[in-house]
Write a protein that holds these residues in place. Structure first.
Motif, short mmCIF file in Angstrom:
data_model
loop_
_atom_site.label_atom_id
_atom_site.label_comp_id
_atom_site.label_asym_id
_atom_site.label_seq_id
_atom_site.Cartn_x
_atom_site.Cartn_y
_atom_site.Cartn_z
N GLU A 221 0.84 -1.19 0.00
CA GLU A 221 0.00 0.00 0.00
C GLU A 221 0.89 1.25 0.00
O GLU A 221 2.10 1.18 0.21
CB GLU A 221 -0.92 0.01 1.22
N GLU A 222 0.23 2.39 -0.23
CA GLU A 222 0.95 3.65 -0.18
C GLU A 222 0.13 4.67 0.59
O GLU A 222 -1.08 4.55 0.72
CB GLU A 222 1.27 4.18 -1.58
N ARG A 223 0.80 5.69 1.12
CA ARG A 223 0.14 6.70 1.93
C ARG A 223 0.81 8.06 1.67
O ARG A 223 2.02 8.12 1.41
CB ARG A 223 0.26 6.34 3.41
N LEU A 224 0.03 9.13 1.74
CA LEU A 224 0.54 10.49 1.54
C LEU A 224 0.46 11.23 2.87
O LEU A 224 -0.59 11.25 3.52
CB LEU A 224 -0.29 11.21 0.49
N VAL A 225 1.56 11.85 3.27
CA VAL A 225 1.65 12.60 4.53
C VAL A 225 2.01 14.05 4.20
O VAL A 225 2.86 14.31 3.34
CB VAL A 225 2.70 11.99 5.47
N THR A 226 1.36 14.99 4.90
CA THR A 226 1.55 16.41 4.63
C THR A 226 2.15 17.12 5.83
O THR A 226 1.76 16.88 6.98
CB THR A 226 0.21 17.10 4.28
N CYS A 227 3.10 18.02 5.54
CA CYS A 227 3.71 18.89 6.56
C CYS A 227 3.49 20.33 6.11
O CYS A 227 3.92 20.72 5.03
CB CYS A 227 5.19 18.58 6.71
N ASP A 228 2.79 21.12 6.94
CA ASP A 228 2.48 22.52 6.62
C ASP A 228 3.33 23.45 7.48
O ASP A 228 3.44 23.27 8.71
CB ASP A 228 1.00 22.83 6.87
N ALA A 229 3.93 24.47 6.85
CA ALA A 229 4.61 25.57 7.54
C ALA A 229 3.85 26.85 7.21
O ALA A 229 3.75 27.23 6.05
CB ALA A 229 6.07 25.67 7.10
N THR A 230 3.30 27.51 8.22
CA THR A 230 2.41 28.64 7.98
C THR A 230 2.87 29.87 8.77
O THR A 230 3.54 29.76 9.80
CB THR A 230 0.96 28.30 8.40
N GLY A 231 2.47 31.04 8.23
CA GLY A 231 2.66 32.32 8.94
C GLY A 231 4.10 32.75 9.13
O GLY A 231 4.41 33.40 10.11
N PHE A 232 4.99 32.42 8.16
CA PHE A 232 6.39 32.79 8.33
C PHE A 232 6.77 33.96 7.42
O PHE A 232 6.15 34.21 6.40
CB PHE A 232 7.30 31.59 8.04
N TYR A 233 7.82 34.67 7.83
CA TYR A 233 8.38 35.78 7.06
C TYR A 233 9.83 35.96 7.51
O TYR A 233 10.12 35.86 8.69
CB TYR A 233 7.60 37.08 7.30
N PRO A 234 10.79 36.19 6.58
CA PRO A 234 10.62 36.36 5.13
C PRO A 234 10.33 35.05 4.41
O PRO A 234 10.22 33.99 5.03
CB PRO A 234 11.98 36.93 4.71
N GLN A 235 10.23 35.14 3.08
CA GLN A 235 9.80 33.99 2.30
C GLN A 235 10.83 32.87 2.30
O GLN A 235 10.48 31.70 2.17
CB GLN A 235 9.50 34.43 0.85
N ALA A 236 12.10 33.21 2.48
CA ALA A 236 13.16 32.20 2.41
C ALA A 236 12.95 31.13 3.47
O ALA A 236 12.98 31.40 4.67
CB ALA A 236 14.52 32.87 2.60
N LEU A 237 12.68 29.89 3.03
CA LEU A 237 12.43 28.78 3.94
C LEU A 237 12.85 27.49 3.26
O LEU A 237 12.59 27.29 2.08
CB LEU A 237 10.95 28.73 4.35
N ASN A 238 13.51 26.62 4.03
CA ASN A 238 13.95 25.31 3.53
C ASN A 238 13.17 24.24 4.27
O ASN A 238 13.25 24.13 5.50
CB ASN A 238 15.45 25.15 3.74
N ILE A 239 12.38 23.46 3.54
CA ILE A 239 11.59 22.38 4.14
C ILE A 239 11.93 21.08 3.43
O ILE A 239 11.95 21.03 2.19
CB ILE A 239 10.07 22.71 4.08
N TYR A 240 12.25 20.05 4.20
CA TYR A 240 12.62 18.76 3.61
C TYR A 240 12.30 17.64 4.58
O TYR A 240 11.92 17.87 5.76
CB TYR A 240 14.11 18.75 3.23
N TRP A 241 12.43 16.40 4.11
CA TRP A 241 12.10 15.20 4.90
C TRP A 241 13.36 14.38 5.15
O TRP A 241 14.23 14.28 4.28
CB TRP A 241 11.07 14.33 4.17
N GLU A 242 13.44 13.78 6.34
CA GLU A 242 14.52 12.85 6.69
C GLU A 242 13.93 11.51 7.12
O GLU A 242 12.89 11.47 7.81
CB GLU A 242 15.38 13.42 7.83
N LYS A 243 14.58 10.46 6.70
CA LYS A 243 14.19 9.10 7.09
C LYS A 243 15.23 8.56 8.08
O LYS A 243 16.41 8.48 7.78
CB LYS A 243 14.12 8.21 5.84
N VAL A 244 14.77 8.22 9.28
CA VAL A 244 15.65 7.73 10.33
C VAL A 244 15.37 6.24 10.53
O VAL A 244 14.30 5.84 11.02
CB VAL A 244 15.43 8.49 11.65
N SER A 245 16.31 5.41 10.10
CA SER A 245 16.21 3.96 10.29
C SER A 245 17.18 3.53 11.39
O SER A 245 17.83 4.35 12.02
CB SER A 245 16.51 3.25 8.97
N LYS A 246 17.26 2.23 11.59
CA LYS A 246 18.14 1.74 12.66
C LYS A 246 19.60 2.04 12.38
O LYS A 246 20.39 2.25 13.31
CB LYS A 246 17.93 0.22 12.82
#
Length: 638
Positions: A221-246
């Motif tokens: 199966e597959e699943r979609l997960v969302t991460c929202d960053a709201t209400g920030f200023y200035p526009q410059a923002l870095n958003i990314y995902w990390e996978k932590v395994s054993k």
């Protein structure tokens, strides 16, 4: 005669950087400053102030020009006096300390912009002190202190320190994004001046939200997960995902989608990042982190979700046989119900577009919200485009597009619960236009199985380029043989100016300078033409001064008329992008030629055409016994 600047006299020459006081009066140029000397100038009649000081027997005193019998000085004596005063020691040089640049402040907080000055002689007389705070690249005045009076351009701005002790610090309350920029503090302690600038930077920390903190899923199966960053200023923002395994931590670069930043009404930004998960049993127990880095945070911030992976449930062959038998028994009944259900719930239904009327009137640079509803369609797959076509364009320019298949995860034709939440954010715009901004949109599945989409946008029309523009929404759907569309025509209008009655002095004297003031307020766009006309008795009206829309001043009479008339303007731009202009005509009236003459201020703007205000001159003889009263306003409007 000798002119010594004191008691705030000639402050217009001191407080405006572009002008200095010379032998010919207020003149454009760079003011010479010498902290080792006192300020000495020759006194001459300038725009009605100091009239008569050029005559023998008059001097410039604390109250202006005054008679002083016995003051006839030979040229040699006058030169000696000037030399002696020039060599007198001056007061300490005025110095200033301003807040360090850039100064950072969080949105909606209060901030103190420090500005302290030293080098003045105590105690400090505030009648000889002037303070101005300027803001932005256009040096807009936001605070003024002159002649003991305070003036501010907006609420929430005040001087927090004690001016008498050398503190001109400015307090900004409830800081907005608009308050970011360059600030200039200017302090005058007659005759000294100090000026320094520094930058203020506004920050707003992003608020993070994760659609879920734990995901349980079966292999395959597959699943979609969302991460929202709201209400920030200035526009410059870095958003990314990390996978932590054993064994390790790795940054994900595949199956990750980031939406374009969206403007909020307070000019902060929102952004969303989506990650698709299709795990195996090896991924059981892994932790996924949504990481955000932003200038408002000293360290990166993150939210975590934990993954649980299970094997699919296996059924025995006996169970399968039972299921087949039960299915066979129910097949006939389900077939009839299925056919009925298809026609009621699954049959394709074409969409309909509901939205603004075919033509709407809008004001120049005033925001207006537009909403389109695409309703009652089935199946859910649909594509929506928004196009903008301005006058002169060869074709339509895309400004927004959305395809439901890119945002709704589905398997075997069914939409899961999390998929419905994901479908609420539909923006997929890669075409930026200053006149149209996509807003939050909404997607709904109705009780009868049909779907509806609501498209919201903010229109910020510019009369110079958007008048007559066509905004078209186009919908493509399987049930349609060809796309359907609806067009909105933008009827953009400017805001007409309000021309106030002409202001004149209470008494106008023969052959002495007088100022006629015409105020024009609340108009946009900026281009404006101002024409002053004079109509003497038994003569036709003649044009004497004209300011074109590009601010060029034209005096049709040539160089000879230049000596008789002077024209200048003061201009202000307001928060709603409207303008106000004050036109000042300086005249030297002649009692024989100008008595009962009419002066007309004609204003031309693209939104209304011409507006006029008139005033009649009543000129007094030089030796008349004139009682000073309040200024008069006389007018004839058309």
């Amino acid at each position: 005669c000798i002119c010594v600047i004191e008691q705030g006299h000639l402050d217009r020459c001191l407080l405006i950087n572009k002008y200095v006081f010379t032998a010919s009066g207020c003149t454009a140029g760079k003011r010479r400053e010498d902290t080792k000397t006192k300020v000495i100038h020759l006194c001459k009649m300038v725009a009605g102030q100091g009239a008569g000081c050029g005559r023998t027997g008059t001097v410039w005193g604390p109250r202006g020009c005054c008679s002083s019998p016995g003051t006839r000085l030979p040229t040699l004596v006058l030169a000696l006096v000037l030399a002696l005063v020039w060599l007198l020691p001056a007061a300490d040089s005025l110095d200033m300390n301003i807040f360090a640049s850039p100064k950072k402040v969080f949105l909606n907080d209060s901030v103190l912009l420090e500005c302290k000055f030293t080098g003045f002689k105590a105690p400090l007389d505030l009648t000889n002190v002037g303070v101005r705070w300027l803001f932005g690249p256009l040096n807009e005045e936001i605070y003024i202190f002159e002649m003991g009076k305070h003036r501010t351009k907006e609420h929430g701005i005040q001087i927090s320190g004690e001016l008498s002790k050398g503190d001109a610090s400015l307090l900004l309350n409830n800081v907005r994004v608009d308050n970011e920029g360059n600030y200039t503090c200017i302090v005058f302690v007659t005759p000294e001046k100090a000026e320094k600038s520094s930058d203020l930077r506004v920050l707003a920390q992003p608020k993070l939200h994760l659609s879920t903190q734990h995901v349980t899923i079966e292999t395959g199966e597959e699943r979609l997960v969302t991460c929202d960053a709201t209400g920030f200023y200035p526009q410059a923002l870095n958003i990314y995902w990390e996978k932590v395994s054993k064994d390790k931590t790795e940054k994900l670069s595949h199956d990750v989608f980031i939406t374009p930043p969206v403007h909020n009404p307070d000019k902060t930004f929102n952004v969303s990042s989506r990650m698709r998960i299709e795990p195996t049993l090896v991924d059981n127990g892994n932790v996924y982190k949504c990481v955000v880095e932003h200038p408002a945070d000293d360290n990166r911030r993150s939210l975590e979700l934990r993954l649980t992976v299970k094997e699919p449930v296996e059924y025995s062959s006996t169970g399968a046989i039972v299921a087949v038998v039960v299915s066979a028994l129910l097949l006939s009944a389900l077939l009839a119900c299925g056919l009925c259900f298809y026609f009621v719930k699954l049959r394709p239904v074409p969409p309909e577009i509901n939205g603004p009327n075919e033509r709407q009137t809008m004001k120049h640079l005033e925001k207006k919200k537009a909403t389109w509803s695409v309703s009652s369609f089935r199946p859910h797959e649909i594509t929506i485009h928004l196009y903008l076509k301005r006058k002169g364009d060869q074709g339509r320019n895309p400004i927004f597009n959305w395809n439901s298949n890119k945002y709704i995860p589905h398997r075997n034709g069914m939409i899961n619960g999390e998929g419905r939440n994901e479908a609420k954010i539909l923006m997929n715009s890669n075409c930026v236009d200053a006149s149209f901004t996509p807003l939050d949109h909404e997607y709904n599945i109705n009780a009868d199985g049909t779907c509806s989409v609501t498209i919201n946008g903010e229109i910020y029309p510019d009369v110079n380029k958007d008048a007559g523009a066509e905004l078209t929404i186009e919908v493509q759907h399987k049930s349609l043989k060809q796309p359907i569309s609806k067009t909105l025509i933008l009827d953009v209008k400017g805001v007409p100016p309000k021309v106030l009655n002409i202001f004149k002095p209470s008494c106008i004297i023969h052959n002495k300078s007088a100022s006629l003031i015409c105020s024009i307020t609340g108009f946009k766009p900026r281009p404006l033409r101002i024409t002053w006309q004079r109509k003497r008795k038994n003569m036709e009206a003649e044009e004497i001064v004209r300011m074109e829309e590009d601010n060029r001043t034209i005096i049709p009479g040539g160089d000879g008329e230049m000596a008789k008339y002077k024209h200048y303007i003061s201009e202000m731009k307001h928060d709603d992008e409207s303008y106000s202009i004050t036109s000042v005509l300086v005249i030297v009236p002649d009692i024989q030629q100008d008595q009962h003459s009419l002066y007309t201020c004609k204003v031309h703007h693209s939104s209304t055409g011409d507006q006029e205000r008139e005033i009649e001159l009543m000129i007094a003889a030089p030796d008349s016994d004139v009682t000073t009263g309040s200024p008069d306003v006389e007018h004839k409007s058309s």
